[in-house]
Design a protein around this motif. Structure first.
Motif, PDB file in Angstrom:
ATOM      1  N   GLY A   1       0.823  -1.199   0.000  1.00 30.68           N
ATOM      2  CA  GLY A   1       0.000   0.000   0.000  1.00 30.68           C
ATOM      3  C   GLY A   1       0.857   1.248   0.000  1.00 30.68           C
ATOM      4  N   GLY A   2       0.205   2.385  -0.220  1.00 26.44           N
ATOM      5  CA  GLY A   2       0.947   3.640  -0.277  1.00 26.44           C
ATOM      6  C   GLY A   2       0.207   4.781   0.378  1.00 26.44           C
ATOM      7  N   GLY A   3       0.968   5.714   0.946  1.00 28.73           N
ATOM      8  CA  GLY A   3       0.401   6.927   1.528  1.00 28.73           C
ATOM      9  C   GLY A   3      -0.588   6.629   2.638  1.00 28.73           C
ATOM     10  N   VAL A   4      -1.611   7.473   2.738  1.00 30.09           N
ATOM     11  CA  VAL A   4      -2.623   7.254   3.768  1.00 30.09           C
ATOM     12  C   VAL A   4      -3.461   6.015   3.466  1.00 30.09           C
ATOM     13  CG1 VAL A   4      -2.783   9.659   4.498  1.00 30.09           C
ATOM     14  CG2 VAL A   4      -4.161   8.864   2.571  1.00 30.09           C
ATOM     15  N   GLY A   5      -3.384   5.522   2.232  1.00 29.54           N
ATOM     16  CA  GLY A   5      -4.088   4.292   1.893  1.00 29.54           C
ATOM     17  C   GLY A   5      -3.534   3.080   2.613  1.00 29.54           C
ATOM     18  N   MET A   6      -2.344   3.227   3.185  1.00 27.73           N
ATOM     19  CA  MET A   6      -1.734   2.141   3.935  1.00 27.73           C
ATOM     20  C   MET A   6      -2.348   2.010   5.325  1.00 27.73           C
ATOM     21  SD  MET A   6       0.585  -0.238   3.834  1.00 27.73           S
ATOM     22  CE  MET A   6       1.256  -1.361   5.080  1.00 27.73           C
ATOM     23  N   ALA A   7      -2.979   3.068   5.821  1.00 26.22           N
ATOM     24  CA  ALA A   7      -3.455   3.106   7.203  1.00 26.22           C
ATOM     25  C   ALA A   7      -4.346   1.918   7.578  1.00 26.22           C
ATOM     26  CB  ALA A   7      -4.162   4.431   7.476  1.00 26.22           C
ATOM     27  N   PRO A   8      -5.432   1.627   6.841  1.00 26.01           N
ATOM     28  CA  PRO A   8      -6.258   0.483   7.239  1.00 26.01           C
ATOM     29  C   PRO A   8      -5.564  -0.858   7.065  1.00 26.01           C
ATOM     30  CG  PRO A   8      -7.025   1.394   5.156  1.00 26.01           C
ATOM     31  CD  PRO A   8      -5.997   2.339   5.682  1.00 26.01           C
TER      32      PRO A   8
END
Length: 237
Positions: free
Chosen positions: A130-137
């Motif tokens: 994943g990348g960026g804030v998309g990695m958070a979940p």
């Protein structure tokens, strides 16, 4: 879906004597400000459980079948991670929230993915990309996978090296957190992933090498898919 402010300011109409006096910057003259009216979508970043320390998944080694049956613990707290944009109305509203403020939450939403179904599959290792804030979940996904005793490797892409460091607003009871906490990296290590062999970080541009000093698998000037593709080439099946 989370509302980004604890209350909405009432719109106060103001009289304009003549339409000819209305300027392109009339919203400034009327002293109004942008505010969000819709809730914003967020994924859970990680969860906390009463009587469980933050690193419990690194010390818990249950058989997958047993772990899937025992995974019924209800969290007492959860976190979200968001990036504050300069012109982002909702994210800037979130920064103005303080302790004990109440916001509206609509949940759970989305398509259900029952991880217990993975137990039926012959899977030993799972890769999270994943990348960026998309990695958070996906960090929360790693937390659950580690409870289920899966081997996990994480491939993370960030815009630059500065974005790896959390702001001072991040304060937790966990000893590893603080002003110098490294986004994603420290929590993944807490879940039992090895910084030297399980975590790979890619940065599209380099702005501060000091931020990534000590990170073994750091790649500058590449998308997260590039080191992942290289990793797959070297896997021996």
């Amino acid at each position: 879906m989370i509302s980004t402010s604890k209350e909405k300011d009432d719109f106060k109409p103001r009289m304009v004597n003549s339409i000819s006096k209305v300027k392109p910057t009339i919203h400034n003259n009327l002293q109004t400000k942008q505010s969000s009216y819709l809730k914003r979508p967020f994924g859970i970043y990680r969860t906390y459980y009463e009587h469980f320390t933050g690193d419990y998944t690194s010390r818990l080694h249950l058989e997958k079948e047993l772990a899937s049956l025992l995974y019924t613990i209800k969290p007492c707290m959860f976190e979200i991670v968001y990036k504050v944009l300069d012109k982002g109305v909702g994210t800037n509203e979130l920064t103005r929230l303080t302790k004990n403020d109440k916001v509206e939450i609509l949940a759970p939403l989305g398509k259900v993915f029952d991880l217990r179904e993975l137990v039926k599959e012959d899977i030993d290792e799972i890769h999270i990309v994943g990348g960026g804030v998309g990695m958070a979940p996906l960090v929360y996904l790693v937390q659950v996978l580690r409870f289920l005793n899966y081997k996990v490797k994480a491939f993370i892409g960030l815009e630059n090296t500065v974005s790896i460091t959390c702001r001072e607003a991040v304060k937790r009871s966990s000893a590893h957190r603080g002003k110098k906490a490294r986004i994603y990296l420290d929590d993944l290590k807490l879940f039992g992933l090895s910084e030297s062999s399980d975590i790979y970080m890619s940065f599209q541009c380099d702005t501060d090498e000091e931020q990534i000093r000590g990170i073994k698998n750091a790649f500058i000037g590449s998308l997260v898919t590039e080191p992942y593709a290289e990793y797959l080439k070297n896997i021996t099946i």
